[in-house]
Design an enzyme around this catalytic site. Structure first.
Site, PDB file in Angstrom:
ATOM      1  N   TRP A 155      32.137  -5.357  32.021  1.00  0.00           N
ATOM      2  CA  TRP A 155      32.097  -3.993  32.572  1.00  0.00           C
ATOM      3  C   TRP A 155      33.283  -3.151  32.114  1.00  0.00           C
ATOM      4  CZ3 TRP A 155      29.353  -0.600  35.474  1.00  0.00           C
ATOM      5  CH2 TRP A 155      30.059   0.462  36.064  1.00  0.00           C
ATOM      6  N   ASN A 214      34.813   1.050  32.869  1.00  0.00           N
ATOM      7  CA  ASN A 214      34.640   2.462  33.238  1.00  0.00           C
ATOM      8  C   ASN A 214      35.793   3.282  32.699  1.00  0.00           C
ATOM      9  OD1 ASN A 214      35.429   0.956  35.901  1.00  0.00           O
ATOM     10  ND2 ASN A 214      35.843   3.025  36.513  1.00  0.00           N
ATOM     11  N   ASP A 215      36.501   4.063  33.485  1.00  0.00           N
ATOM     12  CA  ASP A 215      37.431   5.088  32.960  1.00  0.00           C
ATOM     13  C   ASP A 215      38.396   4.620  31.863  1.00  0.00           C
ATOM     14  OD1 ASP A 215      36.419   5.788  35.439  1.00  0.00           O
ATOM     15  OD2 ASP A 215      38.371   6.169  36.339  1.00  0.00           O
ATOM     16  N   GLN A 257      39.458   0.774  32.558  1.00  0.00           N
ATOM     17  CA  GLN A 257      39.011   0.039  33.733  1.00  0.00           C
ATOM     18  C   GLN A 257      38.052  -1.056  33.289  1.00  0.00           C
ATOM     19  OE1 GLN A 257      39.683   1.011  37.541  1.00  0.00           O
ATOM     20  NE2 GLN A 257      41.352   0.954  36.062  1.00  0.00           N
ATOM     21  N   PHE A 305      43.561   0.263  39.546  1.00  0.00           N
ATOM     22  CA  PHE A 305      42.698   1.424  39.328  1.00  0.00           C
ATOM     23  C   PHE A 305      43.302   2.328  38.240  1.00  0.00           C
ATOM     24  CE2 PHE A 305      39.590   2.113  43.129  1.00  0.00           C
ATOM     25  CZ  PHE A 305      39.042   0.861  42.910  1.00  0.00           C
ATOM     26  N   SER A 306      42.653   3.466  38.029  1.00  0.00           N
ATOM     27  CA  SER A 306      42.980   4.320  36.875  1.00  0.00           C
ATOM     28  C   SER A 306      44.380   4.913  36.913  1.00  0.00           C
ATOM     29  CB  SER A 306      41.957   5.442  36.772  1.00  0.00           C
ATOM     30  OG  SER A 306      40.741   4.884  36.332  1.00  0.00           O
ATOM     31  N   ARG A 350      44.791   8.717  44.336  1.00  0.00           N
ATOM     32  CA  ARG A 350      44.714   7.883  43.139  1.00  0.00           C
ATOM     33  C   ARG A 350      44.801   8.640  41.815  1.00  0.00           C
ATOM     34  NH1 ARG A 350      39.689   7.465  45.737  1.00  0.00           N
ATOM     35  NH2 ARG A 350      37.912   8.289  44.576  1.00  0.00           N
ATOM     36  N   ASP A 351      44.757   7.830  40.748  1.00  0.00           N
ATOM     37  CA  ASP A 351      44.581   8.252  39.357  1.00  0.00           C
ATOM     38  C   ASP A 351      45.765   9.081  38.829  1.00  0.00           C
ATOM     39  OD1 ASP A 351      42.199   6.999  39.827  1.00  0.00           O
ATOM     40  OD2 ASP A 351      41.001   8.818  39.934  1.00  0.00           O
ATOM     41  N   GLU A 353      38.552  13.110  41.246  1.00  0.00           N
ATOM     42  CA  GLU A 353      39.143  11.922  40.621  1.00  0.00           C
ATOM     43  C   GLU A 353      39.733  12.276  39.262  1.00  0.00           C
ATOM     44  OE1 GLU A 353      35.561   9.398  40.752  1.00  0.00           O
ATOM     45  OE2 GLU A 353      36.430   8.401  42.486  1.00  0.00           O
ATOM     46  N   TRP A 356      28.349   7.372  37.957  1.00  0.00           N
ATOM     47  CA  TRP A 356      28.386   6.385  39.049  1.00  0.00           C
ATOM     48  C   TRP A 356      27.050   6.300  39.782  1.00  0.00           C
ATOM     49  CZ3 TRP A 356      31.418   2.481  39.301  1.00  0.00           C
ATOM     50  CH2 TRP A 356      32.755   2.558  38.920  1.00  0.00           C
TER      51      TRP A 356
HETATM   52  C1  FRU Z   1      36.677   7.187  38.549  1.00  0.00           C
HETATM   53  C2  FRU Z   1      37.248   6.153  39.473  1.00  0.00           C
HETATM   54  C3  FRU Z   1      38.708   6.422  39.783  1.00  0.00           C
HETATM   55  C4  FRU Z   1      39.223   5.064  40.127  1.00  0.00           C
HETATM   56  C5  FRU Z   1      38.449   4.173  39.195  1.00  0.00           C
HETATM   57  C6  FRU Z   1      38.106   2.827  39.760  1.00  0.00           C
HETATM   58  O1  FRU Z   1      35.562   6.738  37.854  1.00  0.00           O
HETATM   59  O2  FRU Z   1      36.489   6.107  40.681  1.00  0.00           O
HETATM   60  O3  FRU Z   1      38.931   7.392  40.763  1.00  0.00           O
HETATM   61  O4  FRU Z   1      40.602   4.951  39.935  1.00  0.00           O
HETATM   62  O5  FRU Z   1      37.251   4.863  38.900  1.00  0.00           O
HETATM   63  O6  FRU Z   1      37.509   2.042  38.767  1.00  0.00           O
END
Ligand code: FRU
Length: 519
Positions: free
Chosen positions: A45, A47-48, A64, A109-110, A180-181, A233, A318
């Protein structure tokens, strides 16, 4: 198939004859959706994009990542490096989740990364000028219960290959579970570091400052504008030159938790004085960065050479990301890195996006048709090229046509259609007939429409097609649309159609990108 009209065209290099249907053989056959030139993790997997930085002569991409499966979870930072934003070498996982003394678990996380050239943090040996500091959100949970989200740092003495978590973590904790982020950057006018984070559930960006990357002081907050329905985010904040003079600051926000009407990412233009972001306008309505369903969490590189501002977004949503039918080996890809600039248009300043030129340089020009007339009618024009990993560029002069359509990834019963409605001046990306759309109800009905005025009677298009990713850049990057598609048949045909009158096509150019990213 008969061509409605065959104008003077040059064939460069080997092109499959449209009469043959190439069987899906070769390395992609067993994994038909894995893109050839869009980044994917070797497995599992993704993601970001995280920690984007140019360091040690390489573009460093963290992301991620779930080290254990193709489903979201156990979030860590995967890592890859590239000299040119096209060919990526996988690197060992950079940061992994960890257990805390109280039995809770912290996922990574990000976040972002900076080069601490002057060792402002004191984390590096004397004389080291290329130490990296990464900022990530510690997402602390017990099974089913989120306990905290706070900002943490890790540092690397070897250009991001190995990392140590800072003993004084977290460096920023406001007692929130929705915080976050962190995006950190150097603000030269005041010789300090700035961090942009989000209070996701309040749709607010919080800005902090620091002299040493470890102690952070609150400066200001801004938000509750544009799309405020959903969580905010992945903020990013950077300055771009305005053509003709001056600069603007660009604030990127991804608005999460989709609904069917969801659009992923928005941007705001304004000023930043080192303390606060002041938008140019009220932004009662959101300004979207990409009008497809599948561009999210895009953030930019720190320290890109030549002052370039390069954006990397996750090509997913998502709403259905967990279900996309690429697994069990892998799930998730990134859009081709995009070069950002500001452009003046009759509608005002817009954030322009184009694929980095390095991509095309690594492709093979396969077809060039200077001019052709597209006669109205169902036969259309079959482009004498077949493939699933290429770029097609063309300029349409619709003239008296009512609609003009470019079909890509077309087979007997499937196609992904890009249609221009001349009276409405609207561009539509329609994936309803693209192939497998049944794995999630939110995916199935997707038809994206965006207004794109003709310029001097023309519509310029660049379309990146790559197995399961379609990215459209209209009017030289003023408008983009990104969508995932999952064809079940693989004839890889391209056709053009006009309806209601003839249309002119000029500068039709195909670049084969199937080998562009090969190491
Ligand atoms: C965005 C997000 C961020 C978070 C990360 C978790 O896609 O939801 O806000 O840090 O993904 O994987």
């Amino acid at each position: 198939m008969k061509h409605a009209f065959l104008a003077a065209f040059t064939l460069l290099g080997a092109v499959n004859s449209p009469a043959q249907t190439p069987a899906p053989t070769g390395p992609g056959a067993a994994d038909p959706y894995r893109p050839a030139y869009h980044f994917t993790a070797p497995k599992n997997w993704l993601n970001d994009a995280n920690g984007l930085i140019f360091s040690n002569g390489q573009y460093q991409l963290f992301y991620q990542y779930n080290p254990y499966s193709a489903d979201p979870g156990h979030l860590s930072w995967g890592h890859a490096t590239s000299p040119d934003l096209v060919r990526w070498t996988p690197q060992p996982v950079a940061l992994t989740e960890y257990k805390n003394a109280d039995g809770s678990n912290t996922m990574i996380f990000s976040g972002s990364a900076v080069a601490d050239k002057d060792n402002t943090s004191g984390l590096f040996p004397k004389g080291q000028t290329d130490g990296l500091v990464a900022f990530y959100t510690g997402h602390v949970e017990r099974p089913g219960v989120v306990l905290a989200q706070h900002q943490n740092l890790a540092f690397s003495l070897d250009h991001g290959r190995t990392w140590q978590r800072y003993a004084g973590n977290p460096v920023l904790d406001i007692g929130s579970k929705e915080f976050r982020d962190p995006k950190v950057f150097w603000y030269a006018p005041q010789q300090k570091w700035v961090m942009a984070t989000v209070k996701a559930d309040r749709q607010l960006v919080y800005l902090y400052e620091s002299k040493n990357l470890k102690d952070w002081t609150f400066m200001s907050r801004w938000g509750q504008a544009g799309n405020t329905v959903r969580e905010w985010e992945c903020p990013d904040l950077f300055e771009l030159p305005v053509p003709g003079g001056g600069t603007r600051w660009v604030l990127l926000i991804s608005a999460g938790n989709p609904t069917e009407e969801f659009r992923g990412q928005q941007y705001f233009l304004g000023q930043f004085d080192g303390k606060a972001f002041t938008p140019d306008q009220a932004y009662d309505e959101p300004t979207y960065l990409d009008f497809g369903k599948d561009f999210f969490a895009g953030v930019t590189f720190n320290d890109a050479p030549g002052g370039r501002r390069i954006l990397v977004g996750w090509t997913n949503n998502w709403a259905y990301a967990r279900d996309v039918p690429t697994g069990p080996a892998w799930r998730g890809s990134f859009a081709v890195p995009r070069e950002l600039s500001l452009r003046r248009t009759p509608q005002g300043l817009v954030l322009n996006q184009l694929p980095v030129p390095e991509l095309r340089q690594r492709g093979k020009q396969a077809l060039s048709v200077p001019k052709l007339t597209l006669k109205p009618g169902p036969a259309g024009y079959e482009v004498p090229f077949r493939g699933e990993a290429y770029e097609v560029e063309l300029t349409l002069t619709p003239g008296t046509a009512k609609t003009v359509t470019l079909n890509v990834l077309q087979s007997e019963a499937e196609c992904t259609a890009l249609r221009y409605d001349v009276a409405r001046q609207e561009l539509t990306l329609d994936r309803t007939q693209s192939g497998n759309v049944g794995f999630n109800p939110l995916f199935a009905s997707t038809v994206e429409t965006v207004r794109v005025p003709l310029q001097n009677g023309q519509l310029q298009l660049r379309v990146l097609v790559d197995k399961s990713v379609v990215e459209v850049f209209a009017q030289n990057g003023e408008v983009t649309l990104t969508d995932l598609v999952f064809p079940r048949q693989h004839a890889g045909r391209l056709t053009l159609h006009a309806d209601g009158g003839p249309a002119q096509v000029s500068g039709l150019r195909l670049t084969d990108l199937s080998a562009a990213a090969r190491l």
